[in-house]
Motif scaffolding. Structure first.
Motif: not given
Length: 162
Positions: A115-141
């Motif tokens: 795989g690949g495409d691992i990022f530190i990225h923001g959080t789309p509105d639909r995922w705000v408040g969700q727990t551990d929702w990425t495909w392996g990335c690190i999500a901040i506000s």
């Protein structure tokens, strides 16, 4: 009498004055990033001095090192910020240099794609408040991502711990 042109120029100048414009980080250089998956803490450091710390969300299977595409894990180990994406669908993003040669060799030895495409990225509105929702990335506000994006440059060391 004020001409229409004078009003238009004045209005444009007033609007321009209201715009803060892009922020520019002028503090100490971020020399490394430490990510502590278990504690959900990401630290930006200048040498050994802590500059900022953030909480984050991970992939949908947060424990363990990423082995293959689609496993929902975030890699563990030493990587670099290798790209910047101002047009990310996740607000802004900083690419992490996963997979490295060891990651590729291990995945291939198991007959898997690392795989690949691992990022530190923001959080789309639909995922705000969700727990551990990425495909392996690190999500901040998104507000935090605005700050991190300004502070971190390509080539910055990222060490991700369990």
């Amino acid at each position: 009498m004020i001409s229409r042109r004078s009003m238009m120029v004045g209005a444009a100048a007033g609007l321009a004055g209201c715009s803060a414009g892009p922020q520019v980080y002028t503090g100490p250089q971020v020399t490394r990033i430490q990510v502590f998956k278990g504690q959900r803490r990401m630290q930006l450091l200048h040498n050994n001095a802590l500059l900022k710390e953030y909480g984050f969300q991970l992939g949908f299977t947060p424990e363990g090192h990423k082995v293959h595409e689609g496993d929902g894990r975030t890699p563990e180990g030493a990587y670099l910020i290798d790209r910047r994406n101002p047009n990310s669908r996740f607000h802004l993003s900083l690419g992490i240099s996963y997979p490295n040669s060891n990651d590729v060799a291990y995945a291939r030895s198991q007959g898997l794609d690392p795989g690949g495409d691992i990022f530190i990225h923001g959080t789309p509105d639909r995922w705000v408040g969700q727990t551990d929702w990425t495909w392996g990335c690190i999500a901040i506000s998104n507000d935090e991502m605005d700050e991190v994006y300004q502070m971190v440059q390509t080539g910055t060391l990222v060490t991700i711990y369990a």
